[in-house]
Scaffold this motif. Sequence first.
Motif, PDB file in Angstrom:
ATOM      1  N   GLY A  34       0.796  -1.222   0.000  1.00  0.00           N
ATOM      2  CA  GLY A  34       0.000   0.000   0.000  1.00  0.00           C
ATOM      3  C   GLY A  34       0.827   1.270   0.000  1.00  0.00           C
ATOM      4  O   GLY A  34       0.262   2.375   0.018  1.00  0.00           O
ATOM      5  N   GLY A  35       2.154   1.136  -0.011  1.00  0.00           N
ATOM      6  CA  GLY A  35       3.015   2.319  -0.048  1.00  0.00           C
ATOM      7  C   GLY A  35       3.169   3.015   1.281  1.00  0.00           C
ATOM      8  O   GLY A  35       3.547   4.194   1.331  1.00  0.00           O
ATOM      9  N   LEU A  36       2.910   2.288   2.379  1.00  0.00           N
ATOM     10  CA  LEU A  36       2.994   2.875   3.714  1.00  0.00           C
ATOM     11  C   LEU A  36       3.807   1.947   4.622  1.00  0.00           C
ATOM     12  O   LEU A  36       3.273   1.317   5.538  1.00  0.00           O
ATOM     13  N   PRO A  37       5.114   1.853   4.385  1.00  0.00           N
ATOM     14  CA  PRO A  37       5.950   0.922   5.138  1.00  0.00           C
ATOM     15  C   PRO A  37       6.363   1.451   6.511  1.00  0.00           C
ATOM     16  O   PRO A  37       7.538   1.688   6.803  1.00  0.00           O
ATOM     17  N   VAL A  38       5.374   1.633   7.355  1.00  0.00           N
ATOM     18  CA  VAL A  38       5.604   2.148   8.705  1.00  0.00           C
ATOM     19  C   VAL A  38       4.507   1.596   9.609  1.00  0.00           C
ATOM     20  O   VAL A  38       3.368   1.415   9.164  1.00  0.00           O
ATOM     21  N   ALA A  39       4.849   1.305  10.858  1.00  0.00           N
ATOM     22  CA  ALA A  39       3.843   0.763  11.768  1.00  0.00           C
ATOM     23  C   ALA A  39       4.226   1.006  13.224  1.00  0.00           C
ATOM     24  O   ALA A  39       5.406   0.962  13.578  1.00  0.00           O
ATOM     25  N   GLU A  40       3.213   1.254  14.017  1.00  0.00           N
ATOM     26  CA  GLU A  40       3.343   1.289  15.476  1.00  0.00           C
ATOM     27  C   GLU A  40       2.642   0.044  16.003  1.00  0.00           C
ATOM     28  O   GLU A  40       1.419  -0.042  15.963  1.00  0.00           O
ATOM     29  N   ILE A  41       3.425  -0.936  16.449  1.00  0.00           N
ATOM     30  CA  ILE A  41       2.871  -2.153  17.039  1.00  0.00           C
ATOM     31  C   ILE A  41       2.713  -1.924  18.530  1.00  0.00           C
ATOM     32  O   ILE A  41       3.697  -1.711  19.241  1.00  0.00           O
ATOM     33  N   THR A  42       1.484  -1.938  19.017  1.00  0.00           N
ATOM     34  CA  THR A  42       1.241  -1.594  20.413  1.00  0.00           C
ATOM     35  C   THR A  42       1.511  -2.771  21.347  1.00  0.00           C
ATOM     36  O   THR A  42       1.214  -3.914  21.025  1.00  0.00           O
ATOM     37  N   PHE A  43       2.064  -2.441  22.500  1.00  0.00           N
ATOM     38  CA  PHE A  43       2.330  -3.446  23.528  1.00  0.00           C
ATOM     39  C   PHE A  43       1.055  -3.733  24.326  1.00  0.00           C
ATOM     40  O   PHE A  43       1.091  -3.831  25.547  1.00  0.00           O
ATOM     41  N   ARG A  44      -0.051  -3.892  23.608  1.00  0.00           N
ATOM     42  CA  ARG A  44      -1.313  -4.252  24.254  1.00  0.00           C
ATOM     43  C   ARG A  44      -1.578  -5.745  24.153  1.00  0.00           C
ATOM     44  O   ARG A  44      -2.574  -6.240  24.699  1.00  0.00           O
ATOM     45  N   THR A  45      -0.727  -6.442  23.430  1.00  0.00           N
ATOM     46  CA  THR A  45      -0.891  -7.889  23.270  1.00  0.00           C
ATOM     47  C   THR A  45       0.432  -8.580  23.564  1.00  0.00           C
ATOM     48  O   THR A  45       1.511  -7.979  23.454  1.00  0.00           O
ATOM     49  N   THR A  46       0.349  -9.851  23.894  1.00  0.00           N
ATOM     50  CA  THR A  46       1.559 -10.612  24.204  1.00  0.00           C
ATOM     51  C   THR A  46       2.397 -10.892  22.958  1.00  0.00           C
ATOM     52  O   THR A  46       3.566 -11.254  23.075  1.00  0.00           O
ATOM     53  N   ALA A  47       1.810 -10.721  21.783  1.00  0.00           N
ATOM     54  CA  ALA A  47       2.530 -10.987  20.533  1.00  0.00           C
ATOM     55  C   ALA A  47       3.341  -9.787  20.052  1.00  0.00           C
ATOM     56  O   ALA A  47       4.101  -9.902  19.077  1.00  0.00           O
ATOM     57  N   ALA A  48       3.211  -8.651  20.714  1.00  0.00           N
ATOM     58  CA  ALA A  48       3.800  -7.406  20.201  1.00  0.00           C
ATOM     59  C   ALA A  48       5.301  -7.504  19.989  1.00  0.00           C
ATOM     60  O   ALA A  48       5.810  -7.167  18.908  1.00  0.00           O
ATOM     61  N   ARG A  49       6.043  -7.957  21.000  1.00  0.00           N
ATOM     62  CA  ARG A  49       7.500  -7.983  20.871  1.00  0.00           C
ATOM     63  C   ARG A  49       7.937  -8.893  19.729  1.00  0.00           C
ATOM     64  O   ARG A  49       8.806  -8.522  18.925  1.00  0.00           O
ATOM     65  N   ASP A  50       7.360 -10.083  19.657  1.00  0.00           N
ATOM     66  CA  ASP A  50       7.749 -11.018  18.605  1.00  0.00           C
ATOM     67  C   ASP A  50       7.367 -10.495  17.219  1.00  0.00           C
ATOM     68  O   ASP A  50       8.082 -10.727  16.242  1.00  0.00           O
ATOM     69  N   ALA A  51       6.237  -9.795  17.142  1.00  0.00           N
ATOM     70  CA  ALA A  51       5.820  -9.216  15.864  1.00  0.00           C
ATOM     71  C   ALA A  51       6.803  -8.136  15.416  1.00  0.00           C
ATOM     72  O   ALA A  51       7.189  -8.077  14.240  1.00  0.00           O
ATOM     73  N   ILE A  52       7.222  -7.286  16.342  1.00  0.00           N
ATOM     74  CA  ILE A  52       8.206  -6.248  16.032  1.00  0.00           C
ATOM     75  C   ILE A  52       9.517  -6.886  15.581  1.00  0.00           C
ATOM     76  O   ILE A  52      10.124  -6.479  14.586  1.00  0.00           O
ATOM     77  N   ALA A  53       9.953  -7.919  16.312  1.00  0.00           N
ATOM     78  CA  ALA A  53      11.215  -8.584  15.984  1.00  0.00           C
ATOM     79  C   ALA A  53      11.168  -9.207  14.594  1.00  0.00           C
ATOM     80  O   ALA A  53      12.141  -9.134  13.829  1.00  0.00           O
ATOM     81  N   ALA A  54      10.042  -9.818  14.245  1.00  0.00           N
ATOM     82  CA  ALA A  54       9.911 -10.449  12.933  1.00  0.00           C
ATOM     83  C   ALA A  54      10.001  -9.423  11.817  1.00  0.00           C
ATOM     84  O   ALA A  54      10.717  -9.613  10.824  1.00  0.00           O
ATOM     85  N   ILE A  55       9.274  -8.310  11.977  1.00  0.00           N
ATOM     86  CA  ILE A  55       9.285  -7.270  10.939  1.00  0.00           C
ATOM     87  C   ILE A  55      10.660  -6.620  10.839  1.00  0.00           C
ATOM     88  O   ILE A  55      11.180  -6.403   9.740  1.00  0.00           O
ATOM     89  N   ALA A  56      11.267  -6.319  11.994  1.00  0.00           N
ATOM     90  CA  ALA A  56      12.584  -5.685  11.987  1.00  0.00           C
ATOM     91  C   ALA A  56      13.620  -6.572  11.303  1.00  0.00           C
ATOM     92  O   ALA A  56      14.503  -6.081  10.587  1.00  0.00           O
ATOM     93  N   SER A  57      13.502  -7.872  11.501  1.00  0.00           N
ATOM     94  CA  SER A  57      14.472  -8.814  10.943  1.00  0.00           C
ATOM     95  C   SER A  57      14.217  -9.123   9.473  1.00  0.00           C
ATOM     96  O   SER A  57      15.154  -9.136   8.659  1.00  0.00           O
ATOM     97  N   GLU A  58      12.949  -9.362   9.127  1.00  0.00           N
ATOM     98  CA  GLU A  58      12.628  -9.861   7.787  1.00  0.00           C
ATOM     99  C   GLU A  58      12.152  -8.794   6.803  1.00  0.00           C
ATOM    100  O   GLU A  58      12.190  -9.018   5.586  1.00  0.00           O
ATOM    101  N   ARG A  59      11.693  -7.664   7.316  1.00  0.00           N
ATOM    102  CA  ARG A  59      11.251  -6.567   6.451  1.00  0.00           C
ATOM    103  C   ARG A  59      11.876  -5.256   6.946  1.00  0.00           C
ATOM    104  O   ARG A  59      11.191  -4.355   7.419  1.00  0.00           O
ATOM    105  N   PRO A  60      13.202  -5.141   6.850  1.00  0.00           N
ATOM    106  CA  PRO A  60      13.895  -3.968   7.407  1.00  0.00           C
ATOM    107  C   PRO A  60      13.516  -2.656   6.739  1.00  0.00           C
ATOM    108  O   PRO A  60      13.808  -1.585   7.290  1.00  0.00           O
ATOM    109  N   GLU A  61      12.873  -2.723   5.581  1.00  0.00           N
ATOM    110  CA  GLU A  61      12.449  -1.479   4.933  1.00  0.00           C
ATOM    111  C   GLU A  61      11.258  -0.833   5.631  1.00  0.00           C
ATOM    112  O   GLU A  61      10.916   0.325   5.365  1.00  0.00           O
ATOM    113  N   VAL A  62      10.617  -1.561   6.540  1.00  0.00           N
ATOM    114  CA  VAL A  62       9.490  -1.015   7.298  1.00  0.00           C
ATOM    115  C   VAL A  62      10.021  -0.264   8.516  1.00  0.00           C
ATOM    116  O   VAL A  62      10.835  -0.788   9.279  1.00  0.00           O
ATOM    117  N   GLN A  63       9.564   0.966   8.680  1.00  0.00           N
ATOM    118  CA  GLN A  63       9.905   1.750   9.872  1.00  0.00           C
ATOM    119  C   GLN A  63       9.011   1.244  11.000  1.00  0.00           C
ATOM    120  O   GLN A  63       7.818   1.546  11.041  1.00  0.00           O
TER     121      GLN A  63
END
Length: 215
Positions: A34-63
Amino acid sequence: MSIFDTLSAYGVVPVIAIDDAADAIPLADALIKGGLPVAEITFRTTAARDAIAAIASERPEVQIGAGTVITNAQVDDAKSAGAQFCLSPGIDVEVLAHAASVGMPFAPGIMTPTELQAALKMGCKMVKFFPAKPAGGPNMLKNIASPYVHTGIGFNPTGGVNMDNLADWLALPEVRAVGGTWIATRADIAAGNWDKIATNAAAAVARVRQIRAAA
């Protein structure tokens, strides 16, 4: 440019609650599409840290940033996962000091001039105006921000912002980027509605471009 300058260039930051870290990469791909490679993953769920780690590692172009960061431990978790910035719905000077000590850009939540001055004292470059609509909307933010324009502080209004009122928020020069909770909803992520999320992202990007071109 600082990370907050980068967020300003997009004008909208998707605010996301994700319940299953396995959805992180499909989500990132939808935002990229969609041309919007940026996201704020909220620490409101237990999956937040792992989701951030996955994106940071596998999709580094996403802010990628962490939201609803309210403790020192969450700052550390966000940093170790690869988050590039943190945001919070409120302001806690102890957490801000800790974030500064580990080099984590942090935008705390504010709703009053007193809170804004506390953020400025801690060296913040951007703050989250939250909850944006219930707190008085664009007119309230305009009046709160007015005495502080000379400081260069930027605002990230979140809460009640949508496509219908996006122009009202972005009309304020102090608003760097809004929090877009509608772009990738918890329900759409859980249902795997990736095309819908990509479409929402593309529409937000087009609307920001249109608004800014007309300014």
